[in-house]
Design an enzyme around this catalytic site. Structure first.
Site, PDB file in Angstrom:
ATOM      1  N   TYR A  57      -9.309   7.920  -4.896  1.00 26.03           N
ATOM      2  CA  TYR A  57      -9.323   6.518  -4.698  1.00 26.03           C
ATOM      3  C   TYR A  57      -7.789   6.226  -4.279  1.00 26.03           C
ATOM      4  O   TYR A  57      -7.277   6.716  -3.402  1.00 26.03           O
ATOM      5  CB  TYR A  57      -8.974   5.772  -6.066  1.00 26.03           C
ATOM      6  CG  TYR A  57      -7.839   5.992  -7.000  1.00 26.03           C
ATOM      7  CD1 TYR A  57      -7.110   6.914  -6.862  1.00 26.03           C
ATOM      8  CD2 TYR A  57      -8.824   5.866  -8.282  1.00 26.03           C
ATOM      9  CE1 TYR A  57      -6.256   7.312  -7.990  1.00 26.03           C
ATOM     10  CE2 TYR A  57      -7.586   6.150  -9.757  1.00 26.03           C
ATOM     11  CZ  TYR A  57      -6.216   6.850  -9.414  1.00 26.03           C
ATOM     12  OH  TYR A  57      -5.416   7.004 -10.442  1.00 26.03           O
ATOM     13  N   GLU A  58      -7.805   4.905  -3.047  1.00 26.94           N
ATOM     14  CA  GLU A  58      -6.290   4.479  -2.518  1.00 26.94           C
ATOM     15  C   GLU A  58      -6.302   5.226  -1.437  1.00 26.94           C
ATOM     16  O   GLU A  58      -5.066   5.305  -0.557  1.00 26.94           O
ATOM     17  CB  GLU A  58      -5.495   4.910  -3.559  1.00 26.94           C
ATOM     18  CG  GLU A  58      -4.014   3.729  -3.347  1.00 26.94           C
ATOM     19  CD  GLU A  58      -4.044   2.247  -3.739  1.00 26.94           C
ATOM     20  OE1 GLU A  58      -4.643   2.504  -5.096  1.00 26.94           O
ATOM     21  OE2 GLU A  58      -3.617   1.773  -2.808  1.00 26.94           O
ATOM     22  N   GLY A  59      -7.930   5.528  -0.412  1.00 26.50           N
ATOM     23  CA  GLY A  59      -7.712   5.931   0.439  1.00 26.50           C
ATOM     24  C   GLY A  59      -8.264   7.103   0.598  1.00 26.50           C
ATOM     25  O   GLY A  59      -7.142   7.607   0.125  1.00 26.50           O
TER      26      GLY A  59
ATOM     27  N   MET B  65       0.582  -1.275   0.339  1.00 29.86           N
ATOM     28  CA  MET B  65       0.267  -0.037   0.189  1.00 29.86           C
ATOM     29  C   MET B  65       0.657   1.460  -0.004  1.00 29.86           C
ATOM     30  O   MET B  65       0.708   2.202  -0.660  1.00 29.86           O
ATOM     31  CB  MET B  65      -1.253  -0.552   1.201  1.00 29.86           C
ATOM     32  CG  MET B  65      -2.134   0.954   1.031  1.00 29.86           C
ATOM     33  SD  MET B  65      -3.231   0.459  -0.464  1.00 29.86           S
ATOM     34  CE  MET B  65      -4.344  -0.847   0.652  1.00 29.86           C
TER      35      MET B  65
ATOM     36  N   GLN C  38      -6.254   9.457   4.952  1.00 25.90           N
ATOM     37  CA  GLN C  38      -4.856  10.038   4.690  1.00 25.90           C
ATOM     38  C   GLN C  38      -4.778  10.637   5.977  1.00 25.90           C
ATOM     39  O   GLN C  38      -3.254  10.337   6.708  1.00 25.90           O
ATOM     40  CB  GLN C  38      -3.809  10.046   3.647  1.00 25.90           C
ATOM     41  CG  GLN C  38      -4.077   9.510   1.606  1.00 25.90           C
ATOM     42  CD  GLN C  38      -3.817   8.222   2.170  1.00 25.90           C
ATOM     43  OE1 GLN C  38      -3.546   7.874   3.007  1.00 25.90           O
ATOM     44  NE2 GLN C  38      -4.600   7.018   1.523  1.00 25.90           N
TER      45      GLN C  38
END
Lengths: 589, 249
Positions: free
Chosen positions: A435-437, A292, A442
């Protein structure tokens, strides 16, 4: 007209003069042969590929988009040929292990190539990016048999990868996901479920798509501790490596979305398809998270790449577009003569160049974490990467989007119409904040998990490194005036950091409410640090082009005077706590 | 044929803006991006294509210049050349000296064909290939836009003022390339990595026994005068008057 040129000169300045990667790689046994000459050749060639082959497909791909025809996803004209050329030239295997056909090059080189991919054609760049992510997860956690069966063809680009995490009711909170997997007699699994938002979920560019699917096995604990990871190929692979029957995987729909139109974002149905477990039962999320950090660094770089592409067009336009008058030039002037346009361009450049430096700094830490012979250094580097990952992901995509909008604004009406490509950058850049969190997630990660990681040692060491640079800068005439405002901003950052860790802002609502502002403050100080380091690298006597030195000093001064002052406001916002946010009852919003 | 020799030159990258040195003795190259001369890149591409078609066994790239020119030779190796040689010199070097040094290498390497760029984009001399052919007493075909090898003959289509001219030359021969001969390839990543393992031999120019003393004296180098601001005239008669006054008509 719009164009994209890979910023190889600036990248080499960072590698050679600012971070001296030749000294860093010399300490890494597997990387010590990768000197500046070979890195420069690689970046040059990658840059040519991106600007000559991928960039010309960017606008056309956006207009044409992907189509779903009788269950098969069709990518825009030229994408399949470009994928073939990309794979044949070996770019997909840049940082992959040599035993599976890759070149084992450092993450630092990979991430700079990723920036070029994102700047020239973000939709295309996601194909190799996701394939690499899938490869890294398989390499770290799958059985040797799975690695041998899948990795060589994924590294070479004969097959691509996709990550299937999100479901309709399980987005930021993956603990809610419902897809299931039941064991088969032969040790494989039957995977059933529906996933949404699956990038590169299906397409017509390669023979096979390898899906990594999160699902629950029978009697799995509830929440995130009951999720396992499964490898499910679109087409089953025979024992001899040839392709066999179609697996029970189908595309339910293509998502209709704001940007990255040439990227097939799919609703995927896994209808009792055959899959193989990757890693241990119920440890699937942990397996996903090992890669990740790398994926989030990649997404951050997408914000940077698109911002740079927008800036390049804005700059070329500002030099040529004749409008208005200026006090000290005769006649109609190019708009770059106007103070407000110059401010806009510098706001973009002072972000882009500092962000690129931040990316190199972080990627070098990832290379230390992976390749350094000393376990303590590996550990420290890994913790530093963990700290910086949410900052890179969120700040580079937030500021990147703002820069794309600024680049659009420079063109006025021409930025709003399709012809110049600026509005596409705005639409494409938007997804990287989500996206990707999401960037909100974050910021929570930074404040709630990363500040207290390893008893707060990583964040303290990070601030100490900045202090060290400030001490060096104080003795340099060009850098000292920059060090002063940065020192003041760092004081503010350290102050709120202490309060968030264990002071009056350490309550859950105060932390949660502060997170986004705190991450932005953290990023501004980090960018300022990078500017001081870049100006230090431009010390007199260095064989650098005068134009580069002048540009760096001017952009650094602009940043300190006209961007960094936001630190004061952010610190005040954070200090206000969650009171005004939590006081209002839900129904009165 | 057994071997093709491709001499290449490293020049200031065509995308960089040249800056004149403060003392007016030449162009300042410090810290600037240097690349393989575009015409030379075409020469390498053509030689590698001949090799890939099975018409040549080996391609040797050579450059005469500073140690940094090894970067250009590595690029030629990444494109598909088999080995490379650098004759290292930091001083100024003129086409005649370059041609003599290449002749020396031709004597050692014994290629059947030498392919060069027709000129370098830095000084635009357009002399080396012609001088080399004369020194070797080989046939030459310059400004090639097409090239076909047939046994021991090379057919070269040249771009000339009146159109195209096709010459047939018995090997060994010298050919110089024009822009339309081919489009150089993108190097693949594995080939870039392999290139650094290929042989790259460096010889100091002093060890060559070739007189490289410049015959030309550079009196000065200066950038073009910046264009002066224009002026709007009221009517045609004022325009004609001004043109007369300037001696333009």
């Amino acid at each position: 007209m719009p164009h994209y040129k890979a910023p190889v000169e600036d990248m080499m300045f960072l590698l050679r003069d600012v971070f001296r990667v030749q000294d860093i790689f010399a300490e890494l046994p597997e990387q010590k042969e990768n000197d500046l000459e070979i890195i420069s050749s690689i970046l040059e060639e990658a840059g040519k590929f991106c600007s000559e082959i991928l960039y010309p497909l960017n606008a056309a791909g956006d207009i044409e988009g992907c189509r779903l025809e009788n269950g098969i996803v069709r990518t825009p004209k030229g994408f399949a040929e470009a994928w073939k050329a990309f794979s044949e030239a070996g770019w997909g295997g840049l940082s992959a292990p040599t035993e599976y056909g890759g070149q084992n090059l450092p993450r630092t080189v990979q991430i700079l190539v990723d920036e070029m991919l994102s700047g020239s054609n973000l939709s295309f760049g996601l194909f190799p990016g996701l394939t690499r992510g899938a490869c890294e997860a398989i390499e770290a956690h799958a059985s040797q048999a799975l690695k041998d069966t899948y990795l060589p063809n994924m590294v070479s680009g004969v097959w691509t990868g996709a990550m299937a995490l999100t479901e309709g009711n399980a987005g930021s909170d993956l603990g809610l996901l419902k897809a299931t997997a039941t064991p088969r007699a032969d040790g494989s699994w039957t995977v059933t479920g529906s996933k949404i938002f699956i990038s590169s979920g299906d397409h017509d560019m390669a023979e096979n798509v390898i899906h990594l699917v999160l699902a629950r096995i029978p009697d799995a604990p509830a929440g995130t501790k009951g999720i396992s990871l499964f490898l499910c190929p679109k087409i089953l692979v025979n024992a001899d490596g040839t392709l066999g029957a179609r697996n029970a995987i189908s595309v339910g729909a293509l998502e209709h979305k704001m940007g990255i139109h040439a990227q097939p974002t799919c609703v995927m149905n896994y209808d009792g398809c055959q899959g193989w477990m990757v890693g241990e039962p119920n440890r699937g999320l942990a397996a996903m998270f090992t890669m990740m950090n790398a994926e989030r660094l990649f997404v951050g770089v997408q914000g940077l790449g698109v911002a740079d592409a927008s800036c390049q067009t804005a700059l070329a336009y500002a030099r040529e577009r004749m409008q208005g008058r200026s006090p000290d030039r005769a006649g109609t002037v190019p708009i770059i003569a106007h103070a407000d346009v110059r401010r806009t361009l510098l706001s973009m450049q002072s972000f882009i160049e500092a962000a690129r430096a931040m990316v190199v700094y972080t990627a070098l830490e990832m290379d230390r974490e992976k390749f350094h012979p000393d376990a303590t250094i590996r550990q420290r580097a890994g913790e530093n990467v963990a700290l910086l990952t949410p900052v890179i992901k969120a700040a580079l995509t937030d500021f990147g989007f703002e820069a794309a909008v600024a680049g659009q604004q420079v063109l006025g009406g021409h930025g709003y119409i399709r012809e110049w490509g600026q509005e596409q950058y705005v639409r494409d850049a938007r997804i990287a904040m989500i996206y990707e969190g999401t960037n909100g997630i974050q910021a929570q990660d930074l404040v709630i998990r990363k500040l207290t990681l390893a008893e707060g040692l990583p964040v303290r060491s990070y601030f100490a490194q900045i202090r060290q640079t400030l001490a060096v800068a104080a003795a340099h005439s060009n850098a000292a005036p920059l060090a002063e405002p940065l020192g003041a901003a760092l004081d503010l950052l350290e102050g709120v950091t202490t309060r968030l860790i264990s002071g009056d802002l350490a309550g859950p609502d105060d932390r949660n409410a502060a997170a986004v502002d705190y991450l932005r403050l953290f990023a501004l100080v980090s960018f300022g640090w990078m500017w001081v380091r870049m100006v230090l690298a431009c010390a007199p006597g260095q064989p650098l082009p005068d134009a580069l030195v002048q540009h760096k000093r001017a952009a650094a001064t602009f940043f300190m005077q006209r961007v960094l002052p936001q630190a004061t406001a952010l610190s005040q916002q954070i200090s206000a706590g969650a009171g005004s946010i939590m006081a209002l009852p839900d129904e009165l919003f | 044929m057994k071997k093709i020799l491709v001499p290449i030159k490293m020049v200031l990258d065509a995308n960089m803006r040249p800056r004149v040195k403060a003392d007016g003795t030449g162009i300042d190259l410090s810290g600037m991006k240097l690349s393989i001369n575009p015409f030379c890149e075409i020469a390498v591409e053509e030689a590698v294509r001949l090799k890939e078609k099975g018409l040549a066994e080996q391609v040797v790239a050579i450059s005469i210049g500073p140690a940094k020119a090894q970067d250009s030779l590595r690029q030629a190796l990444a494109m598909g050349a088999d080995s490379a040689r650098l004759i290292e010199t930091d001083g100024p070097i003129e086409p005649l000296a370059v041609a003599k040094l290449i002749r020396m290498v031709v004597d050692e390497e014994k290629p059947e064909l030498v392919i060069l760029g027709k000129q370098a984009v830095d000084d635009d001399c357009n002399q080396t290939g012609q001088m080399l052919a004369a020194l070797l007493d080989w046939p030459q075909a310059t400004f090639a836009s097409a090239l076909r090898v047939e046994g021991t003959v090379v057919h070269v289509t040249r771009e000339v003022d009146g159109g195209h001219q096709t010459l047939s030359l018995p090997l060994p021969a010298v050919v110089t390339t024009d822009l339309r001969l081919n489009e150089p390839r993108h190097c693949s990543l594995p080939n870039i990595m392999k290139a650094r393992k290929k042989a790259l031999d460096v010889t100091p120019v002093a060890a060559c026994g070739v007189d490289t003393v410049p015959r030309l004296k550079v009196l000065g180098v200066k950038p073009p005068e910046p264009r002066k601001a224009g002026r709007r005239v009221a009517d045609v008669s004022e325009l004609v008057g001004d043109l007369r006054a300037a001696g333009a008509i």
